[in-house]
Design a protein around this motif. Structure first.
Motif, short mmCIF file in Angstrom:
data_model
loop_
_atom_site.label_atom_id
_atom_site.label_comp_id
_atom_site.label_asym_id
_atom_site.label_seq_id
_atom_site.Cartn_x
_atom_site.Cartn_y
_atom_site.Cartn_z
N PHE A 195 0.87 -1.16 0.00
CA PHE A 195 0.00 0.00 0.00
C PHE A 195 0.91 1.22 0.00
O PHE A 195 1.74 1.38 0.89
CB PHE A 195 -0.91 0.00 1.22
CG PHE A 195 -1.97 -1.07 1.16
CD1 PHE A 195 -3.20 -0.81 0.59
CD2 PHE A 195 -1.71 -2.33 1.65
CE1 PHE A 195 -4.16 -1.79 0.52
CE2 PHE A 195 -2.67 -3.33 1.59
CZ PHE A 195 -3.90 -3.05 1.03
N HIS A 214 -4.53 0.05 -8.68
CA HIS A 214 -4.03 -1.29 -8.36
C HIS A 214 -3.31 -1.84 -9.58
O HIS A 214 -3.89 -2.05 -10.63
CB HIS A 214 -5.20 -2.21 -7.98
CG HIS A 214 -4.78 -3.63 -7.73
ND1 HIS A 214 -5.57 -4.70 -8.06
CD2 HIS A 214 -3.66 -4.16 -7.19
CE1 HIS A 214 -4.96 -5.83 -7.72
NE2 HIS A 214 -3.79 -5.52 -7.20
N HIS A 266 1.91 -6.60 -6.07
CA HIS A 266 0.72 -5.77 -6.18
C HIS A 266 1.03 -4.43 -5.52
O HIS A 266 1.54 -4.39 -4.40
CB HIS A 266 -0.47 -6.41 -5.45
CG HIS A 266 -0.95 -7.67 -6.10
ND1 HIS A 266 -2.15 -7.74 -6.75
CD2 HIS A 266 -0.40 -8.90 -6.19
CE1 HIS A 266 -2.32 -8.97 -7.21
NE2 HIS A 266 -1.26 -9.69 -6.87
N TYR A 267 0.69 -3.36 -6.20
CA TYR A 267 0.84 -2.02 -5.65
C TYR A 267 -0.52 -1.35 -5.62
O TYR A 267 -1.21 -1.30 -6.65
CB TYR A 267 1.82 -1.18 -6.48
CG TYR A 267 3.24 -1.68 -6.39
CD1 TYR A 267 4.06 -1.26 -5.34
CD2 TYR A 267 3.75 -2.56 -7.32
CE1 TYR A 267 5.35 -1.73 -5.23
CE2 TYR A 267 5.05 -3.03 -7.21
CZ TYR A 267 5.84 -2.61 -6.17
OH TYR A 267 7.12 -3.07 -6.06
N ILE A 268 -0.92 -0.86 -4.47
CA ILE A 268 -2.17 -0.12 -4.33
C ILE A 268 -1.78 1.29 -3.94
O ILE A 268 -1.27 1.54 -2.85
CB ILE A 268 -3.09 -0.77 -3.28
CG1 ILE A 268 -3.58 -2.09 -3.81
CG2 ILE A 268 -4.30 0.10 -3.02
CD1 ILE A 268 -3.32 -3.29 -3.20
N GLU A 269 -2.00 2.21 -4.88
CA GLU A 269 -1.64 3.62 -4.67
C GLU A 269 -2.84 4.36 -4.06
O GLU A 269 -3.83 4.61 -4.73
CB GLU A 269 -1.25 4.26 -6.00
CG GLU A 269 -0.02 3.61 -6.62
CD GLU A 269 0.26 4.14 -8.00
OE1 GLU A 269 1.06 5.10 -8.09
OE2 GLU A 269 -0.32 3.63 -8.97
N LEU A 286 -11.72 -3.79 -3.01
CA LEU A 286 -10.35 -3.31 -2.86
C LEU A 286 -10.30 -1.78 -2.77
O LEU A 286 -9.54 -1.23 -2.00
CB LEU A 286 -9.48 -3.81 -4.01
CG LEU A 286 -8.00 -3.48 -3.93
CD1 LEU A 286 -7.39 -4.04 -2.63
CD2 LEU A 286 -7.26 -4.03 -5.13
N GLU A 287 -11.15 -1.10 -3.55
CA GLU A 287 -11.20 0.37 -3.46
C GLU A 287 -11.69 0.80 -2.08
O GLU A 287 -11.18 1.76 -1.51
CB GLU A 287 -12.14 0.94 -4.52
CG GLU A 287 -11.55 0.99 -5.91
CD GLU A 287 -12.55 1.48 -6.93
OE1 GLU A 287 -12.27 2.51 -7.57
OE2 GLU A 287 -13.61 0.84 -7.08
N GLY A 297 -8.85 0.35 0.32
CA GLY A 297 -7.89 1.42 0.10
C GLY A 297 -8.39 2.75 0.64
O GLY A 297 -7.63 3.52 1.25
#
Length: 174
Positions: free
Chosen positions: A9, A22, A43-46, A63-64, A67
Motif C-alpha cells: 500500500f 491497483h 501488487h501495488y495499491i496507490e 479493494l477500493e 484502500g
C-alpha cells in the motif's frame, strides 16, 4: 515453490496517472515480455489514486473500499466516512479496523506509561532535592495538560484517571 504475493500500500502516487490504483507485476523476460513464471506477483495499491469524496460505496470495488479505509482512517475530518466504510464494507475492512484500533491503543498506552514514568521521576526528584509543596499547583497543571492530550487522542477516561491521579470529572471538564 509456493506462489508468493507481495502487496504494497503506497501513500502517494508511485506510477503515472494512466496506470490504475491497483497494478500487478509479474516476472517477464524483458525483450519478448514472455512470462517466466507465475509464482511471484507484486501488487501495488496507490492510495492517492483512490477517490474518497463523492463516490458511493456501492460504486467501489471491495479493494477500493479497503484502500479508501486505509487512506482516510486516522483523519478526524473523515471519521464519518471511515465509520460508514467499516459498517457497510466487507469483513476485511472490519478486521483491519480492529487491528488498527488495537495497535493505536497500544501506542496510546505506551505514551501514557512513559508520561507516567516521567511524572513519577519528576516527583521523586522534587522530593530528593528538597523542593517545597509550593510546586504542587504546577504538578496538577502538568497532569491536566497530559490528561487533555490523551483525551484528545481518544484514550479511555478511566485509563487516563488511573495514570494521572485526576478524577474522571476533572478529566471530562478538560
Amino acid at each position: 515453490m509456493k506462489k508468493s504475493i507481495v502487496i504494497s500500500f503506497v501513500k502517494g502516487k508511485l506510477f503515472p496517472q494512466e496506470i490504475p490504483f491497483h497494478s500487478v507485476y509479474t516476472m517477464r523476460e524483458r525483450s519478448s515480455c514472455r512470462e517466466l513464471s507465475d509464482i511471484m506477483e507484486l501488487h501495488y495499491i496507490e492510495l492517492d489514486k483512490i477517490r474518497c469524496d463523492g463516490m458511493q460505496l456501492s460504486e467501489m470495488s471491495d479493494l477500493e473500499q479497503l484502500g479508501a479505509y486505509m487512506k482516510c482512517s486516522g483523519n478526524p475530518e473523515e471519521k464519518a466516512y471511515v465509520e460508514e466504510l467499516v459498517k457497510k464494507g466487507d469483513e476485511v475492512i472490519g478486521m483491519t479496523d480492529t487491528v488498527l484500533k488495537k495497535i493505536s491503543e497500544e501506542d496510546k498506552l505506551r505514551e501514557l506509561r512513559i508520561a507516567r514514568e516521567k511524572w513519577e521521576m519528576w516527583v521523586m526528584l522534587e522530593r530528593t532535592a528538597g523542593y517545597d509543596n509550593g510546586k504542587a499547583d504546577g504538578k496538577i497543571e502538568g497532569a491536566r495538560e497530559i490528561a487533555a492530550n490523551f483525551k484528545k487522542s481518544g484514550l479511555d477516561i478511566d485509563i487516563i484517571a488511573a495514570n494521572t491521579g485526576l478524577t474522571k470529572e476533572e478529566i471530562e471538564q478538560l
